[in-house]
Design a protein around this motif. Structure first.
Motif, PDB file in Angstrom:
ATOM      1  N   ARG A 188       7.864   4.393  11.625  1.00 33.92           N
ATOM      2  CA  ARG A 188       7.453   3.025  11.275  1.00 33.92           C
ATOM      3  C   ARG A 188       8.339   2.478  10.157  1.00 33.92           C
ATOM      4  O   ARG A 188       8.751   1.327  10.192  1.00 33.92           O
ATOM      5  CB  ARG A 188       5.982   3.032  10.846  1.00 33.92           C
ATOM      6  CG  ARG A 188       5.458   1.721  10.338  1.00 33.92           C
ATOM      7  CD  ARG A 188       5.239   0.719  11.403  1.00 33.92           C
ATOM      8  NE  ARG A 188       4.121   1.115  12.226  1.00 33.92           N
ATOM      9  CZ  ARG A 188       3.527   0.323  13.075  1.00 33.92           C
ATOM     10  NH1 ARG A 188       3.933  -0.912  13.214  1.00 33.92           N
ATOM     11  NH2 ARG A 188       2.544   0.749  13.818  1.00 33.92           N
TER      12      ARG A 188
ATOM     13  N   THR B 234      12.779   6.221   2.177  1.00 34.57           N
ATOM     14  CA  THR B 234      11.842   7.338   2.324  1.00 34.57           C
ATOM     15  C   THR B 234      11.690   8.054   0.988  1.00 34.57           C
ATOM     16  O   THR B 234      10.571   8.356   0.562  1.00 34.57           O
ATOM     17  CB  THR B 234      12.322   8.320   3.410  1.00 34.57           C
ATOM     18  OG1 THR B 234      12.426   7.620   4.649  1.00 34.57           O
ATOM     19  CG2 THR B 234      11.368   9.487   3.571  1.00 34.57           C
TER      20      THR B 234
ATOM     21  N   PHE C 217       3.099   8.161   0.585  1.00 31.46           N
ATOM     22  CA  PHE C 217       2.652   8.690   1.878  1.00 31.46           C
ATOM     23  C   PHE C 217       1.309   9.387   1.680  1.00 31.46           C
ATOM     24  O   PHE C 217       1.180  10.313   0.892  1.00 31.46           O
ATOM     25  CB  PHE C 217       3.679   9.670   2.438  1.00 31.46           C
ATOM     26  CG  PHE C 217       3.249  10.346   3.712  1.00 31.46           C
ATOM     27  CD1 PHE C 217       3.065   9.619   4.880  1.00 31.46           C
ATOM     28  CD2 PHE C 217       3.028  11.718   3.743  1.00 31.46           C
ATOM     29  CE1 PHE C 217       2.667  10.241   6.055  1.00 31.46           C
ATOM     30  CE2 PHE C 217       2.635  12.348   4.915  1.00 31.46           C
ATOM     31  CZ  PHE C 217       2.453  11.605   6.065  1.00 31.46           C
TER      32      PHE C 217
ATOM     33  N   TRP D 121       4.950   8.046  10.309  1.00 28.22           N
ATOM     34  CA  TRP D 121       5.173   7.214   9.134  1.00 28.22           C
ATOM     35  C   TRP D 121       6.662   6.891   8.972  1.00 28.22           C
ATOM     36  O   TRP D 121       7.041   5.753   8.723  1.00 28.22           O
ATOM     37  CB  TRP D 121       4.631   7.948   7.907  1.00 28.22           C
ATOM     38  CG  TRP D 121       4.788   7.228   6.607  1.00 28.22           C
ATOM     39  CD1 TRP D 121       3.994   6.232   6.109  1.00 28.22           C
ATOM     40  CD2 TRP D 121       5.796   7.466   5.615  1.00 28.22           C
ATOM     41  NE1 TRP D 121       4.451   5.836   4.870  1.00 28.22           N
ATOM     42  CE2 TRP D 121       5.553   6.581   4.543  1.00 28.22           C
ATOM     43  CE3 TRP D 121       6.879   8.352   5.537  1.00 28.22           C
ATOM     44  CZ2 TRP D 121       6.353   6.548   3.406  1.00 28.22           C
ATOM     45  CZ3 TRP D 121       7.664   8.320   4.400  1.00 28.22           C
ATOM     46  CH2 TRP D 121       7.408   7.421   3.353  1.00 28.22           C
TER      47      TRP D 121
ATOM     48  N   SER E  31      -1.385   9.755   8.877  1.00 35.74           N
ATOM     49  CA  SER E  31      -0.741   9.975  10.181  1.00 35.74           C
ATOM     50  C   SER E  31       0.296  11.073   9.971  1.00 35.74           C
ATOM     51  O   SER E  31       0.541  11.511   8.849  1.00 35.74           O
ATOM     52  CB  SER E  31      -0.070   8.685  10.664  1.00 35.74           C
ATOM     53  OG  SER E  31       0.956   8.306   9.771  1.00 35.74           O
TER      54      SER E  31
END
Length: 185
Positions: A84, A65, A72, A81, A76
Motif C-alpha cells: 500500500r 518505509t 506500523f 502495508w 495487516s
C-alpha cells in the motif's frame, strides 16, 4: 504443506525484523529490503511504465518505509502495508510530476520515458502484453495494474487515485479494450 510453513516462517521473520527495524536496527531493515525489494520494484515499474522510474520509486518507497516503520501497527501483514505504501508513493509521484508537467509547455518527461522504453533489452520489448500495458494512457494503466494485476477492488482504487469507483471501472474497461486492440494487431 511446505509452502505454508515457508509463508509462516516468512511472516514470522518479517515480524521480528519489523520490530527490530522500527527500533532502529539497520541490519533488520536490510533483511526486510532484500525480502521485499523485487516485489516493490515490480509494482513501481508497472505503475510508472518505466524501469528507470521504477528503480527511483523503489528507493523512495524504502526511504518512506524507514521513516514510517515505527507507525506500523501490525493490523495487516507487513507485506500488505508495504504494498500500500508503494502504491501511494507512485501515485504521489505522479501527482507531483503532473504539477511539474503542467508548468512546462513541452512534455520532456514523457519523451524521456519513451526513449527509456526504446532502450529496453530486446527480450523485454518483444513481450507483447508488457509493451501493450506500458503504452496505455496513465489512468487506464494504473487502474489496470491495480485491479487486474494487484487485485484491488474498484472502491479501493478510487480512494487511492481520487476518483469514483465508477471512474475506476470505466478506466479498466478502456484499458482492456485498448489492450485487446493492441494485441490483435
Amino acid at each position: 504443506m511446505a509452502a505454508a510453513s515457508n509463508a509462516l516462517r516468512l511472516e514470522m521473520g518479517d515480524s521480528a525484523d519489523v520490530a527490530l527495524a522500527a527500533a532502529g536496527d539497520r541490519q533488520a531493515f536490510e533483511r526486510l529490503y532484500r525480502t521485499h525489494a523485487n516485489r516493490v520494484y515490480s509494482i513501481c515499474t508497472r505503475m510508472s511504465g518505466s524501469r528507470v522510474k521504477g528503480e527511483e520509486l523503489t528507493q523512495d518507497v524504502f526511504v518512506r518505509t524507514w521513516e514510517k516503520l515505527p507507525q506500523f501497527r501490525g493490523e495487516s501483514a507487513f507485506s500488505t502495508w508495504l504494498h500500500r505504501l508503494a502504491v501511494n508513493v507512485v501515485l504521489n509521484a505522479r501527482k507531483t510530476e503532473g504539477k511539474h508537467d503542467s508548468r512546462t509547455e513541452d512534455s520532456d518527461v514523457a519523451d524521456d520515458r519513451r526513449d527509456e522504453m526504446s532502450r529496453a533489452p530486446l527480450h523485454i520489448e518483444r513481450m507483447d502484453l508488457k509493451e501493450a500495458i506500458s503504452k496505455l494512457p496513465d489512468g487506464a494503466r494504473k487502474v489496470f495494474v491495480l485491479h487486474d494485476i494487484e487485485g484491488y477492488k474498484h472502491e479501493e482504487i478510487g480512494q487511492m487515485m481520487g476518483i469514483t469507483s465508477g471512474g475506476s471501472k470505466a478506466q479498466l474497461h478502456r484499458a482492456r479494450l485498448l489492450l485487446r486492440e493492441a494485441l490483435e494487431r
